[in-house]
Design an enzyme around this catalytic site. Sequence first.
Site, PDB file in Angstrom:
ATOM      1  N   TRP A   8      29.988  89.521  60.544  1.00  0.00           N
ATOM      2  CA  TRP A   8      30.273  89.577  59.579  1.00  0.00           C
ATOM      3  C   TRP A   8      32.051  89.251  58.994  1.00  0.00           C
ATOM      4  O   TRP A   8      32.435  89.048  58.014  1.00  0.00           O
ATOM      5  CB  TRP A   8      29.836  89.143  58.123  1.00  0.00           C
ATOM      6  CG  TRP A   8      27.899  88.350  58.553  1.00  0.00           C
ATOM      7  CD1 TRP A   8      27.852  87.603  59.724  1.00  0.00           C
ATOM      8  CD2 TRP A   8      27.552  88.004  57.584  1.00  0.00           C
ATOM      9  NE1 TRP A   8      26.563  87.443  59.411  1.00  0.00           N
ATOM     10  CE2 TRP A   8      26.491  87.307  58.113  1.00  0.00           C
ATOM     11  CE3 TRP A   8      26.860  88.678  56.306  1.00  0.00           C
ATOM     12  CZ2 TRP A   8      24.681  87.379  57.454  1.00  0.00           C
ATOM     13  CZ3 TRP A   8      25.686  88.232  55.163  1.00  0.00           C
ATOM     14  CH2 TRP A   8      24.872  88.076  55.758  1.00  0.00           C
ATOM     15  N   LYS A   9      32.630  91.065  59.634  1.00  0.00           N
ATOM     16  CA  LYS A   9      33.810  91.207  58.969  1.00  0.00           C
ATOM     17  C   LYS A   9      33.495  91.188  57.894  1.00  0.00           C
ATOM     18  O   LYS A   9      32.891  91.646  57.233  1.00  0.00           O
ATOM     19  CB  LYS A   9      34.640  89.925  60.110  1.00  0.00           C
ATOM     20  CG  LYS A   9      34.109  90.012  61.371  1.00  0.00           C
ATOM     21  CD  LYS A   9      36.258  89.358  61.908  1.00  0.00           C
ATOM     22  CE  LYS A   9      35.171  89.305  63.630  1.00  0.00           C
ATOM     23  NZ  LYS A   9      36.946  89.044  64.201  1.00  0.00           N
ATOM     24  N   HIS A  94      35.611  97.837  67.737  1.00  0.00           N
ATOM     25  CA  HIS A  94      35.657  96.840  67.650  1.00  0.00           C
ATOM     26  C   HIS A  94      37.282  97.075  67.415  1.00  0.00           C
ATOM     27  O   HIS A  94      37.882  97.747  67.209  1.00  0.00           O
ATOM     28  CB  HIS A  94      34.796  96.438  65.947  1.00  0.00           C
ATOM     29  CG  HIS A  94      35.229  94.937  66.311  1.00  0.00           C
ATOM     30  ND1 HIS A  94      37.009  94.346  65.917  1.00  0.00           N
ATOM     31  CD2 HIS A  94      34.797  93.891  66.299  1.00  0.00           C
ATOM     32  CE1 HIS A  94      36.847  93.488  65.844  1.00  0.00           C
ATOM     33  NE2 HIS A  94      35.506  92.399  66.538  1.00  0.00           N
ATOM     34  N   GLU A 164      34.786  92.139  74.559  1.00  0.00           N
ATOM     35  CA  GLU A 164      35.509  91.571  74.105  1.00  0.00           C
ATOM     36  C   GLU A 164      37.374  92.250  74.517  1.00  0.00           C
ATOM     37  O   GLU A 164      37.436  92.817  73.611  1.00  0.00           O
ATOM     38  CB  GLU A 164      35.178  91.770  72.221  1.00  0.00           C
ATOM     39  CG  GLU A 164      33.537  92.169  72.028  1.00  0.00           C
ATOM     40  CD  GLU A 164      33.985  91.318  70.556  1.00  0.00           C
ATOM     41  OE1 GLU A 164      33.470  90.719  69.731  1.00  0.00           O
ATOM     42  OE2 GLU A 164      34.854  92.226  69.556  1.00  0.00           O
ATOM     43  N   GLY A 170      38.921  86.024  67.311  1.00  0.00           N
ATOM     44  CA  GLY A 170      39.070  85.450  66.380  1.00  0.00           C
ATOM     45  C   GLY A 170      40.492  84.594  65.733  1.00  0.00           C
ATOM     46  O   GLY A 170      40.926  83.351  67.210  1.00  0.00           O
ATOM     47  N   SER A 212      35.624  84.116  70.831  1.00  0.00           N
ATOM     48  CA  SER A 212      35.452  83.035  70.638  1.00  0.00           C
ATOM     49  C   SER A 212      34.979  82.178  71.325  1.00  0.00           C
ATOM     50  O   SER A 212      34.367  80.737  72.408  1.00  0.00           O
ATOM     51  CB  SER A 212      37.209  82.419  70.796  1.00  0.00           C
ATOM     52  OG  SER A 212      38.270  82.676  70.341  1.00  0.00           O
ATOM     53  N   GLY A 233      31.596  87.014  65.495  1.00  0.00           N
ATOM     54  CA  GLY A 233      32.590  86.797  64.413  1.00  0.00           C
ATOM     55  C   GLY A 233      32.270  85.128  63.712  1.00  0.00           C
ATOM     56  O   GLY A 233      31.025  85.280  63.097  1.00  0.00           O
TER      57      GLY A 233
HETATM   58  C1  PEP Z   1      34.501  89.318  66.813  1.00  0.00           C
HETATM   59  O1  PEP Z   1      34.870  89.886  66.095  1.00  0.00           O
HETATM   60  O2  PEP Z   1      33.946  90.779  67.487  1.00  0.00           O
HETATM   61  C2  PEP Z   1      35.005  88.258  67.814  1.00  0.00           C
HETATM   62  C3  PEP Z   1      33.725  87.916  68.944  1.00  0.00           C
HETATM   63  O3  PEP Z   1      35.234  87.386  66.632  1.00  0.00           O
HETATM   64  P1  PEP Z   1      35.721  85.545  67.486  1.00  0.00           P
HETATM   65  O4  PEP Z   1      33.665  85.127  67.555  1.00  0.00           O
HETATM   66  O5  PEP Z   1      35.337  85.127  65.315  1.00  0.00           O
HETATM   67  O6  PEP Z   1      35.953  85.674  67.691  1.00  0.00           O
END
Ligand code: PEP
Length: 251
Positions: A8-9, A94, A164, A170, A212, A233
Amino acid sequence: MLYLIGNWKMAPEKNIQVIDLVKKTNEIAKLYKKSITTIVCPPAVFLPIVKKNIKVPLGIGSQGVAASDAVAQTGLISASMIKESGAQYVIIGHSEMRARGDSNANVKDQLTRLFEKKLTPIVCIGEKTRDEQGWYLSEVKDQLETVYGDLAPLQAKKIILAYEPVWAIGAQADRAATPAECREMTIFIRKFLSDKYGEKIAKAMPILYGGSADEFNAKSFLEEGTADGFLIGRVSLDPKRLGALAKTINK
Ligand code: PEP
């Protein structure tokens, strides 16, 4: 079993929104519990309220942990505190934490703190950029060597690894990785793990994709990309999209 882990950041902002999001995520976790382990990682300040509203089988995790137990660390939280909050999982490594100063060595120390408290690590690795020559593979190899270097198979097996690529994470990301890019990396990672722990153990270790990922590209990441689930995210904050993503994964 596949994983769906929501980071959830720094959202949502209000208690009432947190409660609403947990309740809706509870429903999704329950609906797909046979095929998906669903976990939410709220901001630390909301861990108690999430714990109070969470229902089995939804899991709860922290977004980070201090690398040492020394008390004089303003702004950080210890593994003992996370354990006390009722969380079972912790995201470490992360890219947003690495960008704020976490090195590979920090990540390794954090990992040690988590094992001491029997918390399950969700370890993020991934290259900052890609290049034609494949140098990005050595960046990922360094991360893998730091994490698994001296780990016995029993501990290594407990890690949920999330690949990732930093450039795909993001709202500012140009694009997600392609399933082929994801596949190349899961093969690379599994080969590393297999050389170290043997094929049987390596095959059983979950490697998730993050960056994403959404309800539209998830299927190809699972099938072509050979991911064992997702660290997400933005989609984790939108119950409708999260439900659609879980439905796709379940298929
Ligand atoms: C993340 O921050 O680990 C992430 C994958 O974000 P998002 O899905 O928004 O790209």
